[in-house]
Write a protein that holds these residues in place. Sequence first.
Motif, mmCIF file in Angstrom:
data_model
loop_
_atom_site.group_PDB
_atom_site.id
_atom_site.type_symbol
_atom_site.label_atom_id
_atom_site.label_comp_id
_atom_site.label_asym_id
_atom_site.label_seq_id
_atom_site.Cartn_x
_atom_site.Cartn_y
_atom_site.Cartn_z
ATOM 1 N N VAL A 91 -6.298 -6.621 -0.396
ATOM 2 C CA VAL A 91 -7.328 -5.579 -0.392
ATOM 3 C C VAL A 91 -8.343 -5.894 -1.474
ATOM 4 C CG1 VAL A 91 -7.689 -3.120 -0.953
ATOM 5 C CG2 VAL A 91 -5.774 -3.787 0.487
ATOM 6 N N GLU A 92 -9.595 -5.544 -1.203
ATOM 7 C CA GLU A 92 -10.608 -5.609 -2.265
ATOM 8 C C GLU A 92 -11.244 -4.230 -2.400
ATOM 9 O OE1 GLU A 92 -13.403 -8.650 -1.244
ATOM 10 O OE2 GLU A 92 -14.386 -7.426 0.253
ATOM 11 N N ARG A 93 -11.577 -3.908 -3.631
ATOM 12 C CA ARG A 93 -12.186 -2.618 -3.951
ATOM 13 C C ARG A 93 -13.679 -2.831 -4.142
ATOM 14 N NH1 ARG A 93 -11.006 0.651 -9.423
ATOM 15 N NH2 ARG A 93 -11.560 -1.385 -10.177
ATOM 16 N N ARG A 94 -14.487 -1.968 -3.501
ATOM 17 C CA ARG A 94 -15.940 -2.063 -3.610
ATOM 18 C C ARG A 94 -16.522 -0.724 -4.034
ATOM 19 N NH1 ARG A 94 -17.075 -4.655 2.326
ATOM 20 N NH2 ARG A 94 -15.714 -6.477 2.114
ATOM 21 N N ALA A 95 -17.399 -0.779 -5.018
ATOM 22 C CA ALA A 95 -18.044 0.450 -5.482
ATOM 23 C C ALA A 95 -19.025 0.948 -4.427
ATOM 24 C CB ALA A 95 -18.778 0.193 -6.797
ATOM 25 N N TYR A 96 -19.010 2.255 -4.183
ATOM 26 C CA TYR A 96 -20.019 2.848 -3.300
ATOM 27 C C TYR A 96 -20.815 3.916 -4.026
ATOM 28 C CZ TYR A 96 -16.986 6.933 -2.415
ATOM 29 O OH TYR A 96 -16.206 8.053 -2.537
ATOM 30 N N GLN A 97 -20.427 4.237 -5.263
ATOM 31 C CA GLN A 97 -21.143 5.232 -6.057
ATOM 32 C C GLN A 97 -20.944 4.897 -7.524
ATOM 33 O OE1 GLN A 97 -20.507 9.398 -4.925
ATOM 34 N NE2 GLN A 97 -20.086 9.834 -7.078
ATOM 35 N N GLU A 98 -22.024 5.021 -8.319
ATOM 36 C CA GLU A 98 -21.924 4.672 -9.739
ATOM 37 C C GLU A 98 -21.528 5.845 -10.617
ATOM 38 O OE1 GLU A 98 -25.173 2.450 -11.353
ATOM 39 O OE2 GLU A 98 -25.345 1.225 -9.542
ATOM 40 N N ARG A 99 -22.093 7.031 -10.371
ATOM 41 C CA ARG A 99 -21.821 8.186 -11.228
ATOM 42 C C ARG A 99 -21.380 9.377 -10.410
ATOM 43 N NH1 ARG A 99 -26.397 7.885 -15.893
ATOM 44 N NH2 ARG A 99 -25.870 5.771 -16.465
ATOM 45 N N PRO A 100 -20.144 9.779 -10.526
ATOM 46 C CA PRO A 100 -19.041 9.072 -11.165
ATOM 47 C C PRO A 100 -18.655 7.848 -10.340
ATOM 48 C CG PRO A 100 -18.193 10.980 -10.014
ATOM 49 C CD PRO A 100 -19.688 11.023 -9.875
ATOM 50 N N PRO A 101 -17.979 6.886 -10.951
ATOM 51 C CA PRO A 101 -17.616 5.687 -10.206
ATOM 52 C C PRO A 101 -16.662 6.031 -9.056
ATOM 53 C CG PRO A 101 -16.854 5.548 -12.495
ATOM 54 C CD PRO A 101 -17.552 6.854 -12.333
ATOM 55 N N ARG A 102 -17.016 5.554 -7.870
ATOM 56 C CA ARG A 102 -16.187 5.767 -6.673
ATOM 57 C C ARG A 102 -16.099 4.445 -5.918
ATOM 58 N NH1 ARG A 102 -14.503 10.130 -8.451
ATOM 59 N NH2 ARG A 102 -15.498 12.099 -7.998
ATOM 60 N N TYR A 103 -14.941 4.236 -5.298
ATOM 61 C CA TYR A 103 -14.690 2.961 -4.639
ATOM 62 C C TYR A 103 -14.181 3.159 -3.219
ATOM 63 C CZ TYR A 103 -15.000 1.264 -9.388
ATOM 64 O OH TYR A 103 -15.439 0.993 -10.642
ATOM 65 N N GLU A 104 -14.472 2.170 -2.409
ATOM 66 C CA GLU A 104 -13.877 2.053 -1.077
ATOM 67 C C GLU A 104 -12.975 0.827 -1.106
ATOM 68 O OE1 GLU A 104 -17.097 3.758 2.083
ATOM 69 O OE2 GLU A 104 -17.203 1.632 1.600
ATOM 70 N N TYR A 105 -12.041 0.811 -0.190
ATOM 71 C CA TYR A 105 -11.097 -0.302 -0.091
ATOM 72 C C TYR A 105 -11.321 -1.016 1.241
ATOM 73 C CZ TYR A 105 -9.107 1.997 -4.069
ATOM 74 O OH TYR A 105 -8.953 2.562 -5.304
ATOM 75 N N HIS A 106 -11.277 -2.330 1.193
ATOM 76 C CA HIS A 106 -11.507 -3.169 2.376
ATOM 77 C C HIS A 106 -10.436 -4.253 2.414
ATOM 78 C CE1 HIS A 106 -15.581 -1.646 3.299
ATOM 79 N NE2 HIS A 106 -15.547 -1.344 2.017
ATOM 80 N N LEU A 107 -10.020 -4.620 3.621
ATOM 81 C CA LEU A 107 -9.079 -5.724 3.769
ATOM 82 C C LEU A 107 -9.801 -7.049 3.572
ATOM 83 C CD1 LEU A 107 -7.126 -4.518 6.908
ATOM 84 C CD2 LEU A 107 -6.246 -4.663 4.571
ATOM 85 N N THR A 108 -9.150 -7.963 2.925
ATOM 86 C CA THR A 108 -9.628 -9.341 2.831
ATOM 87 C C THR A 108 -9.215 -10.052 4.119
ATOM 88 O OG1 THR A 108 -7.574 -10.093 1.862
ATOM 89 C CG2 THR A 108 -9.302 -9.327 0.313
ATOM 90 N N GLU A 109 -9.545 -11.318 4.212
ATOM 91 C CA GLU A 109 -9.099 -12.097 5.363
ATOM 92 C C GLU A 109 -7.571 -12.080 5.456
ATOM 93 O OE1 GLU A 109 -9.401 -16.577 7.310
ATOM 94 O OE2 GLU A 109 -10.405 -16.168 5.403
ATOM 95 N N ALA A 110 -6.901 -12.213 4.311
ATOM 96 C CA ALA A 110 -5.431 -12.173 4.297
ATOM 97 C C ALA A 110 -4.929 -10.818 4.785
ATOM 98 C CB ALA A 110 -4.905 -12.467 2.895
ATOM 99 N N GLY A 111 -5.605 -9.756 4.396
ATOM 100 C CA GLY A 111 -5.216 -8.419 4.850
ATOM 101 C C GLY A 111 -5.430 -8.228 6.339
ATOM 102 N N ARG A 112 -6.572 -8.688 6.846
ATOM 103 C CA ARG A 112 -6.846 -8.568 8.291
ATOM 104 C C ARG A 112 -5.835 -9.361 9.111
ATOM 105 N NH1 ARG A 112 -11.971 -9.016 6.094
ATOM 106 N NH2 ARG A 112 -12.111 -11.210 6.667
ATOM 107 N N ASP A 113 -5.316 -10.447 8.542
ATOM 108 C CA ASP A 113 -4.310 -11.237 9.247
ATOM 109 C C ASP A 113 -2.976 -10.506 9.379
ATOM 110 O OD1 ASP A 113 -5.949 -13.345 9.881
ATOM 111 O OD2 ASP A 113 -5.146 -14.706 8.357
ATOM 112 N N LEU A 114 -2.823 -9.350 8.735
ATOM 113 C CA LEU A 114 -1.619 -8.537 8.905
ATOM 114 C C LEU A 114 -1.697 -7.634 10.142
ATOM 115 C CD1 LEU A 114 -0.954 -7.574 5.191
ATOM 116 C CD2 LEU A 114 0.555 -8.932 6.668
#
Length: 162
Positions: free
Chosen positions: A70-93
Amino acid sequence: MPQRPPSVTVPGRPCPAAATLQIVGERWSLLVVRELLFGVRRFDAIARNTGAPRDRLTARLRSLEETGIVERRAYQERPPRYEYHLTEAGRDLAPVVFALFTWGGRWLFDESPVELRHRAADGHEHVLPLDSPRHCPTCDEPLRPEDVVPRRNLPAEASEQA
Protein backbone atom coordinates in the motif's frame (compact mmCIF):
# COMPACT_ATOMS: atom_id res chain seq x y z
CA MET A 1 11.44 -2.98 -12.35
CA PRO A 2 8.67 -2.88 -9.71
CA GLN A 3 9.60 -2.36 -6.09
CA ARG A 4 9.49 -5.67 -4.25
CA PRO A 5 8.27 -6.15 -0.70
CA PRO A 6 11.13 -6.95 1.66
CA SER A 7 12.13 -10.58 2.06
CA VAL A 8 10.76 -12.34 5.09
CA THR A 9 12.15 -15.27 7.00
CA VAL A 10 9.78 -18.04 7.94
CA PRO A 11 10.45 -21.01 10.17
CA GLY A 12 10.36 -24.49 8.70
CA ARG A 13 10.24 -25.26 5.01
CA PRO A 14 11.13 -22.30 2.72
CA CYS A 15 7.87 -21.50 1.01
CA PRO A 16 6.44 -18.53 -0.94
CA ALA A 17 2.98 -19.15 0.58
CA ALA A 18 4.38 -18.99 4.11
CA ALA A 19 6.35 -15.84 3.30
CA THR A 20 3.26 -14.20 1.78
CA LEU A 21 1.20 -15.09 4.84
CA GLN A 22 3.82 -13.34 7.00
CA ILE A 23 2.87 -10.13 5.18
CA VAL A 24 -0.87 -10.45 4.43
CA GLY A 25 -2.03 -13.43 6.47
CA GLU A 26 -3.66 -11.46 9.24
CA ARG A 27 -7.43 -10.99 8.74
CA TRP A 28 -7.47 -7.20 8.64
CA SER A 29 -4.68 -7.05 6.07
CA LEU A 30 -6.64 -8.90 3.39
CA LEU A 31 -9.81 -6.98 4.23
CA VAL A 32 -7.89 -3.74 3.69
CA VAL A 33 -6.68 -5.09 0.33
CA ARG A 34 -10.30 -6.00 -0.53
CA GLU A 35 -11.49 -2.47 0.19
CA LEU A 36 -8.67 -0.89 -1.79
CA LEU A 37 -9.41 -3.20 -4.71
CA PHE A 38 -12.99 -1.91 -4.56
CA GLY A 39 -11.80 1.70 -4.69
CA VAL A 40 -12.30 2.58 -1.02
CA ARG A 41 -9.38 4.86 -0.19
CA ARG A 42 -10.04 6.72 3.06
CA PHE A 43 -9.39 5.48 6.58
CA ASP A 44 -12.91 6.02 7.96
CA ALA A 45 -14.55 4.16 5.07
CA ILE A 46 -12.04 1.31 5.29
CA ALA A 47 -12.70 1.07 9.04
CA ARG A 48 -16.47 1.06 8.51
CA ASN A 49 -16.39 -1.54 5.71
CA THR A 50 -13.98 -3.93 7.42
CA GLY A 51 -15.20 -3.56 11.00
CA ALA A 52 -11.57 -3.35 12.10
CA PRO A 53 -10.78 -1.56 15.36
CA ARG A 54 -9.15 1.77 14.51
CA ASP A 55 -5.88 0.98 16.31
CA ARG A 56 -5.59 -2.39 14.56
CA LEU A 57 -6.42 -0.82 11.19
CA THR A 58 -3.77 1.86 11.72
CA ALA A 59 -1.19 -0.84 12.47
CA ARG A 60 -2.19 -2.91 9.43
CA LEU A 61 -2.09 0.05 7.06
CA ARG A 62 1.33 1.00 8.39
CA SER A 63 2.58 -2.57 7.97
CA LEU A 64 1.18 -2.86 4.45
CA GLU A 65 2.82 0.45 3.58
CA GLU A 66 6.18 -0.68 5.01
CA THR A 67 6.06 -3.90 2.99
CA GLY A 68 5.23 -2.13 -0.27
CA ILE A 69 1.64 -3.39 -0.65
CA VAL A 70 0.00 0.00 0.00
CA GLU A 71 1.08 3.58 -0.54
CA ARG A 72 -0.29 6.58 1.31
CA ARG A 73 -1.04 9.77 -0.63
CA ALA A 74 -1.93 13.14 0.81
CA TYR A 75 -5.22 14.60 -0.40
CA GLN A 76 -5.44 17.49 2.07
CA GLU A 77 -2.76 19.59 3.77
CA ARG A 78 -4.61 21.24 6.68
CA PRO A 79 -5.26 19.14 8.59
CA PRO A 80 -3.14 16.47 6.93
CA ARG A 81 -5.34 13.74 5.41
CA TYR A 82 -4.33 10.72 3.39
CA GLU A 83 -5.78 8.19 1.00
CA TYR A 84 -4.45 4.69 0.59
CA HIS A 85 -3.72 3.06 -2.77
CA LEU A 86 -2.50 -0.39 -3.74
CA THR A 87 0.92 -0.63 -5.35
CA GLU A 88 1.55 -3.04 -8.19
CA ALA A 89 2.37 -5.70 -5.57
CA GLY A 90 -0.92 -4.96 -3.82
CA ARG A 91 -2.97 -5.13 -7.03
CA ASP A 92 -1.38 -8.52 -7.72
CA LEU A 93 -3.22 -9.80 -4.62
CA ALA A 94 -6.57 -9.46 -6.45
CA PRO A 95 -6.69 -13.16 -7.46
CA VAL A 96 -6.15 -14.12 -3.80
CA VAL A 97 -9.12 -11.99 -2.70
CA PHE A 98 -11.25 -13.32 -5.57
CA ALA A 99 -10.30 -16.90 -4.61
CA LEU A 100 -11.50 -16.20 -1.06
CA PHE A 101 -14.80 -14.88 -2.49
CA THR A 102 -15.15 -18.07 -4.51
CA TRP A 103 -14.46 -20.41 -1.62
CA GLY A 104 -16.59 -18.45 0.85
CA GLY A 105 -19.45 -18.12 -1.62
CA ARG A 106 -19.43 -21.86 -2.27
CA TRP A 107 -18.94 -23.17 1.26
CA LEU A 108 -20.21 -20.51 3.67
CA PHE A 109 -23.30 -18.98 2.04
CA ASP A 110 -26.42 -20.38 0.41
CA GLU A 111 -26.25 -17.40 -1.91
CA SER A 112 -23.19 -15.17 -2.11
CA PRO A 113 -23.77 -11.73 -0.58
CA VAL A 114 -21.40 -10.28 -3.18
CA GLU A 115 -21.33 -10.25 -6.93
CA LEU A 116 -18.60 -8.81 -9.09
CA ARG A 117 -19.17 -6.76 -12.21
CA HIS A 118 -16.75 -5.88 -14.97
CA ARG A 119 -17.02 -2.19 -15.79
CA ALA A 120 -15.20 -1.70 -19.08
CA ALA A 121 -13.81 1.55 -20.46
CA ASP A 122 -16.55 1.66 -23.11
CA GLY A 123 -19.19 1.65 -20.35
CA HIS A 124 -20.52 -1.89 -20.59
CA GLU A 125 -20.95 -3.82 -17.37
CA HIS A 126 -21.18 -7.59 -16.93
CA VAL A 127 -21.75 -9.77 -13.87
CA LEU A 128 -18.77 -12.06 -13.31
CA PRO A 129 -18.48 -15.47 -11.74
CA LEU A 130 -16.61 -15.35 -8.45
CA ASP A 131 -14.11 -17.99 -9.58
CA SER A 132 -11.01 -15.79 -9.72
CA PRO A 133 -11.81 -13.97 -12.96
CA ARG A 134 -8.96 -13.14 -15.34
CA HIS A 135 -11.06 -12.20 -18.37
CA CYS A 136 -14.60 -10.92 -18.71
CA PRO A 137 -16.56 -13.99 -19.91
CA THR A 138 -18.83 -11.76 -22.02
CA CYS A 139 -16.36 -9.55 -23.87
CA ASP A 140 -13.13 -11.51 -23.21
CA GLU A 141 -11.27 -8.35 -22.13
CA PRO A 142 -8.50 -8.99 -19.60
CA LEU A 143 -9.62 -7.79 -16.19
CA ARG A 144 -7.69 -5.35 -14.09
CA PRO A 145 -8.59 -5.03 -10.39
CA GLU A 146 -9.76 -1.46 -10.95
CA ASP A 147 -12.25 -2.69 -13.59
CA VAL A 148 -14.02 -5.01 -11.17
CA VAL A 149 -16.53 -3.42 -8.83
CA PRO A 150 -18.53 -5.13 -6.07
CA ARG A 151 -22.31 -5.07 -5.98
CA ARG A 152 -24.02 -6.38 -2.88
CA ASN A 153 -26.72 -8.90 -3.64
CA LEU A 154 -29.90 -8.04 -1.79
CA PRO A 155 -31.81 -10.74 0.07
CA ALA A 156 -35.10 -11.61 -1.67
CA GLU A 157 -37.16 -9.71 0.92
CA ALA A 158 -35.12 -6.54 0.45
CA SER A 159 -35.24 -6.63 -3.33
CA GLU A 160 -39.03 -7.04 -3.27
CA GLN A 161 -39.33 -3.95 -1.05
CA ALA A 162 -36.94 -1.85 -3.15
